[in-house]
Motif scaffolding. Sequence first.
Motif, PDB file in Angstrom:
ATOM      1  N   LEU A 148    -126.850  30.089   3.308  1.00 41.79           N
ATOM      2  CA  LEU A 148    -125.764  30.327   4.268  1.00 41.79           C
ATOM      3  C   LEU A 148    -126.099  29.673   5.606  1.00 41.79           C
ATOM      4  O   LEU A 148    -125.268  29.008   6.222  1.00 41.79           O
ATOM      5  N   ARG A 149    -127.361  29.862   6.026  1.00 43.49           N
ATOM      6  CA  ARG A 149    -127.786  29.289   7.306  1.00 43.49           C
ATOM      7  C   ARG A 149    -127.683  27.774   7.273  1.00 43.49           C
ATOM      8  O   ARG A 149    -127.397  27.127   8.268  1.00 43.49           O
ATOM      9  N   ASN A 150    -127.932  27.187   6.110  1.00 41.14           N
ATOM     10  CA  ASN A 150    -127.877  25.725   6.003  1.00 41.14           C
ATOM     11  C   ASN A 150    -126.504  25.205   5.587  1.00 41.14           C
ATOM     12  O   ASN A 150    -126.356  24.036   5.230  1.00 41.14           O
ATOM     13  N   GLU A 151    -125.549  26.136   5.576  1.00 40.85           N
ATOM     14  CA  GLU A 151    -124.160  25.798   5.262  1.00 40.85           C
ATOM     15  C   GLU A 151    -123.942  25.274   3.843  1.00 40.85           C
ATOM     16  O   GLU A 151    -123.054  24.487   3.583  1.00 40.85           O
ATOM     17  N   TYR A 152    -124.823  25.702   2.900  1.00 47.01           N
ATOM     18  CA  TYR A 152    -124.547  25.422   1.476  1.00 47.01           C
ATOM     19  C   TYR A 152    -123.736  26.619   0.968  1.00 47.01           C
ATOM     20  O   TYR A 152    -124.262  27.497   0.282  1.00 47.01           O
ATOM     21  N   TYR A 153    -122.459  26.649   1.365  1.00 48.68           N
ATOM     22  CA  TYR A 153    -121.682  27.868   1.123  1.00 48.68           C
ATOM     23  C   TYR A 153    -121.492  28.188  -0.356  1.00 48.68           C
ATOM     24  O   TYR A 153    -121.545  29.330  -0.768  1.00 48.68           O
ATOM     25  N   LYS A 154    -121.262  27.154  -1.144  1.00 55.74           N
ATOM     26  CA  LYS A 154    -120.986  27.391  -2.559  1.00 55.74           C
ATOM     27  C   LYS A 154    -122.226  27.996  -3.233  1.00 55.74           C
ATOM     28  O   LYS A 154    -122.134  28.956  -3.982  1.00 55.74           O
ATOM     29  N   GLU A 155    -123.379  27.405  -2.934  1.00 53.50           N
ATOM     30  CA  GLU A 155    -124.625  27.883  -3.534  1.00 53.50           C
ATOM     31  C   GLU A 155    -124.949  29.292  -3.034  1.00 53.50           C
ATOM     32  O   GLU A 155    -125.329  30.167  -3.821  1.00 53.50           O
ATOM     33  N   ALA A 156    -124.742  29.486  -1.740  1.00 56.40           N
ATOM     34  CA  ALA A 156    -125.054  30.794  -1.157  1.00 56.40           C
ATOM     35  C   ALA A 156    -124.282  31.891  -1.885  1.00 56.40           C
ATOM     36  O   ALA A 156    -124.810  32.959  -2.181  1.00 56.40           O
ATOM     37  N   LEU A 157    -123.027  31.573  -2.203  1.00 60.47           N
ATOM     38  CA  LEU A 157    -122.179  32.575  -2.865  1.00 60.47           C
ATOM     39  C   LEU A 157    -122.789  33.040  -4.179  1.00 60.47           C
ATOM     40  O   LEU A 157    -122.785  34.232  -4.485  1.00 60.47           O
ATOM     41  N   GLU A 158    -123.328  32.081  -4.946  1.00 58.71           N
ATOM     42  CA  GLU A 158    -123.891  32.458  -6.251  1.00 58.71           C
ATOM     43  C   GLU A 158    -125.074  33.402  -6.066  1.00 58.71           C
ATOM     44  O   GLU A 158    -125.251  34.353  -6.808  1.00 58.71           O
ATOM     45  N   TRP A 159    -125.881  33.106  -5.027  1.00 59.56           N
ATOM     46  CA  TRP A 159    -127.054  33.968  -4.786  1.00 59.56           C
ATOM     47  C   TRP A 159    -126.648  35.330  -4.247  1.00 59.56           C
ATOM     48  O   TRP A 159    -127.249  36.345  -4.608  1.00 59.56           O
ATOM     49  N   PHE A 160    -125.650  35.350  -3.403  1.00 62.05           N
ATOM     50  CA  PHE A 160    -125.166  36.647  -2.907  1.00 62.05           C
ATOM     51  C   PHE A 160    -124.677  37.487  -4.081  1.00 62.05           C
ATOM     52  O   PHE A 160    -124.954  38.668  -4.187  1.00 62.05           O
ATOM     53  N   TYR A 161    -123.931  36.810  -4.942  1.00 62.98           N
ATOM     54  CA  TYR A 161    -123.360  37.523  -6.079  1.00 62.98           C
ATOM     55  C   TYR A 161    -124.463  38.091  -6.967  1.00 62.98           C
ATOM     56  O   TYR A 161    -124.402  39.245  -7.404  1.00 62.98           O
ATOM     57  N   LEU A 162    -125.500  37.275  -7.210  1.00 63.65           N
ATOM     58  CA  LEU A 162    -126.627  37.726  -8.034  1.00 63.65           C
ATOM     59  C   LEU A 162    -127.300  38.944  -7.413  1.00 63.65           C
ATOM     60  O   LEU A 162    -127.544  39.947  -8.082  1.00 63.65           O
ATOM     61  N   SER A 163    -127.576  38.825  -6.101  1.00 59.97           N
ATOM     62  CA  SER A 163    -128.250  39.918  -5.405  1.00 59.97           C
ATOM     63  C   SER A 163    -127.394  41.183  -5.476  1.00 59.97           C
ATOM     64  O   SER A 163    -127.884  42.285  -5.738  1.00 59.97           O
ATOM     65  N   TRP A 164    -126.113  40.990  -5.244  1.00 58.86           N
ATOM     66  CA  TRP A 164    -125.179  42.121  -5.264  1.00 58.86           C
ATOM     67  C   TRP A 164    -125.196  42.805  -6.638  1.00 58.86           C
ATOM     68  O   TRP A 164    -125.239  44.023  -6.745  1.00 58.86           O
ATOM     69  N   LEU A 196    -117.870  34.398   1.732  1.00 59.19           N
ATOM     70  CA  LEU A 196    -116.642  34.307   0.919  1.00 59.19           C
ATOM     71  C   LEU A 196    -115.513  33.694   1.744  1.00 59.19           C
ATOM     72  O   LEU A 196    -114.740  32.864   1.243  1.00 59.19           O
ATOM     73  N   LEU A 197    -115.455  34.074   3.014  1.00 58.27           N
ATOM     74  CA  LEU A 197    -114.397  33.522   3.870  1.00 58.27           C
ATOM     75  C   LEU A 197    -114.586  32.025   4.071  1.00 58.27           C
ATOM     76  O   LEU A 197    -113.626  31.260   4.082  1.00 58.27           O
ATOM     77  N   LYS A 198    -115.854  31.613   4.202  1.00 65.76           N
ATOM     78  CA  LYS A 198    -116.134  30.178   4.368  1.00 65.76           C
ATOM     79  C   LYS A 198    -115.635  29.402   3.160  1.00 65.76           C
ATOM     80  O   LYS A 198    -115.258  28.249   3.243  1.00 65.76           O
ATOM     81  N   GLU A 199    -115.657  30.065   2.006  1.00 60.99           N
ATOM     82  CA  GLU A 199    -115.182  29.416   0.778  1.00 60.99           C
ATOM     83  C   GLU A 199    -113.707  29.752   0.520  1.00 60.99           C
ATOM     84  O   GLU A 199    -113.207  29.580  -0.590  1.00 60.99           O
ATOM     85  N   ASN A 200    -113.068  30.285   1.567  1.00 58.67           N
ATOM     86  CA  ASN A 200    -111.652  30.611   1.517  1.00 58.67           C
ATOM     87  C   ASN A 200    -111.275  31.651   0.456  1.00 58.67           C
ATOM     88  O   ASN A 200    -110.172  31.637  -0.076  1.00 58.67           O
ATOM     89  N   LYS A 201    -112.215  32.534   0.146  1.00 57.29           N
ATOM     90  CA  LYS A 201    -111.939  33.579  -0.840  1.00 57.29           C
ATOM     91  C   LYS A 201    -111.642  34.875  -0.077  1.00 57.29           C
ATOM     92  O   LYS A 201    -112.483  35.770   0.022  1.00 57.29           O
ATOM     93  N   LYS A 202    -110.429  34.915   0.487  1.00 58.01           N
ATOM     94  CA  LYS A 202    -110.093  36.020   1.394  1.00 58.01           C
ATOM     95  C   LYS A 202    -110.003  37.357   0.670  1.00 58.01           C
ATOM     96  O   LYS A 202    -110.471  38.373   1.169  1.00 58.01           O
ATOM     97  N   VAL A 203    -109.411  37.326  -0.511  1.00 57.90           N
ATOM     98  CA  VAL A 203    -109.220  38.599  -1.216  1.00 57.90           C
ATOM     99  C   VAL A 203    -110.578  39.197  -1.586  1.00 57.90           C
ATOM    100  O   VAL A 203    -110.821  40.398  -1.406  1.00 57.90           O
ATOM    101  N   GLU A 204    -111.478  38.326  -2.071  1.00 62.83           N
ATOM    102  CA  GLU A 204    -112.811  38.815  -2.450  1.00 62.83           C
ATOM    103  C   GLU A 204    -113.552  39.362  -1.225  1.00 62.83           C
ATOM    104  O   GLU A 204    -114.187  40.411  -1.284  1.00 62.83           O
ATOM    105  N   ALA A 205    -113.428  38.627  -0.100  1.00 64.79           N
ATOM    106  CA  ALA A 205    -114.103  39.069   1.134  1.00 64.79           C
ATOM    107  C   ALA A 205    -113.556  40.431   1.545  1.00 64.79           C
ATOM    108  O   ALA A 205    -114.303  41.335   1.938  1.00 64.79           O
ATOM    109  N   ASN A 232    -105.004  37.924   9.174  1.00 68.18           N
ATOM    110  CA  ASN A 232    -104.760  36.566   8.693  1.00 68.18           C
ATOM    111  C   ASN A 232    -103.832  36.540   7.499  1.00 68.18           C
ATOM    112  O   ASN A 232    -103.000  35.663   7.373  1.00 68.18           O
ATOM    113  N   PHE A 233    -103.994  37.550   6.623  1.00 68.65           N
ATOM    114  CA  PHE A 233    -103.077  37.628   5.475  1.00 68.65           C
ATOM    115  C   PHE A 233    -101.648  37.605   5.981  1.00 68.65           C
ATOM    116  O   PHE A 233    -100.813  36.863   5.537  1.00 68.65           O
TER     117      PHE A 233
END
Length: 484
Positions: A148-164, A196-205, A232-233
């Motif tokens: 996330l800090r390095n702005e690899y948003y797509k990759e970060a999401l997968e790791w967040f999801y795993l951790s979650w 999630l918002l960075k990846e435009n996934k508003k509903v998930e966020a 925003n919605f």
Amino acid sequence: MISLQDLKHSLISELELYATELKGKLQSVKKGISHLETQIRRLEDNILGQEYNQINYFSSLRRLHSDWPKWLQFMRQNVAKETQDRVQEMRHKLPIEDDYYGALNSIYVLLDVYLITPQDFAKGLLNGKQYNSSLDALDCYAVAQFALRNEYYKEALEWFYLSWNYQQNLKESQHKYFLLMGLDPVRFSKLYSRNLLKENKKVEAWKVLKEALLLPHHDIILFRKLREIERNFYVHSKPETSVTREYWTDHRECCRGEYKPPKGLSCYYEYGADPFLRIAPFKVELLNRSPYVAAYYDVLNDSEIEELKLMSSPQIRRSLLYNHTLDIDQADVDRTSNSVFMEETGITLLETISQRAADMTDLYVTAISSEDLQVINYGLGGQYTPHCDYFDENAENGDRLATVLFYLTDVQQGGATVFPFLRLSYFPKKGSALIFRNLDNAMSGDKDSTHSACPVLFGNKWVATKWIYHFDQMTRWPCLSIKK
Ligand SMILES: O=C(O)CCC(=O)C(=O)O
Ligand SMILES: [Fe+2]
């Protein structure tokens, strides 16, 4: 070089020493408690038996006077000072930040070059070979934060999801351990939803935040973030046709003050529900019955206004409007002002203003049922063309039932707030507020509440808006007949 394995062993033995000393301190406290209990019991028995004399008076006084500071001193005493020093010493031998980020970075390199999924990597499956090693919720969280800090948003999401996912299966004691080690579920949710918002996934966020609000230590920021997404919605789904150009003539005429003030309405003192208002009622001028529009005079004093302007000035930025075609928020000639939403929690002045809005409207004005106060500044020519404040969506938390618009300045010329459909103009008066309802009795947007901020012809206009939602107000708003 000392091996990681050896380091782990020395850390464990130091922690064991620490635990022993802590246990010692705990035992002293427990002994102290039982000693105190015995003494208090004896004292109470004496008092009951009417033996309240100089002896027990002195002894209880001495205890309160001299023992408590000793207890405090004891509580503050550092446990296992030497152990702490040794652990501090170990820092020099521990991996440094460079090693840590290097290791994190190489995870990305490996996944990228060998096309390994984060799921496989986390469970120790590398190119079809299963190793006896795996990552846990905290490890995955660390990789996610790095991405996330390095702005690899797509990759970060997968790791967040795993951790979650891992966190869902933790036992209570593991949760406590992970919390101690920095996995705070509230902070996790904030970062995850930001990603999630960075990846435009508003509903998930939105869902992540909504769930996080059930956590025992959730904070108001979570709620505000949720609100922001909802806002925003609404804004994004606001129908483009909500304001057409046909009443622009009325808008202009209202801005010039060409319509006479309404007749047959009243001025009165509003005593409200708060007993304090018995002594200092609001001075109200009713301007329109339906939708309700009324001016409240002298609701903010000069020092409150100065403080509010001073506090908001450093944060104020160009106001933006949503562009439907480009799907972005951008500066727009229809709204030429600077504005800022003020974070209210813990700021006495802002909380006082919210309370005043509650007293004026007789509605609940809480973090849940209202938006943060928005301070707006219009310079020369600054305006907000005809618009409605409601979103007209069936939102779970409701729509903007009422607007409280505080005036922080007079304006020498221009700058009126006008309601073209009602042919109504209100010229700013410092310290006053306009209250108007945006929803009809069925809680749908009332088109007649369409209003505008006329361009400032001379002077500088400051206002502050407080939007109050219909959500949560059922006990405050009578059931009224629905206009057909
Ligand atoms: O500044 C004004 O007079 C009106 C502001 C307004 O309508 C808004 O901010 O929605
Ligand atoms: Fe408005």
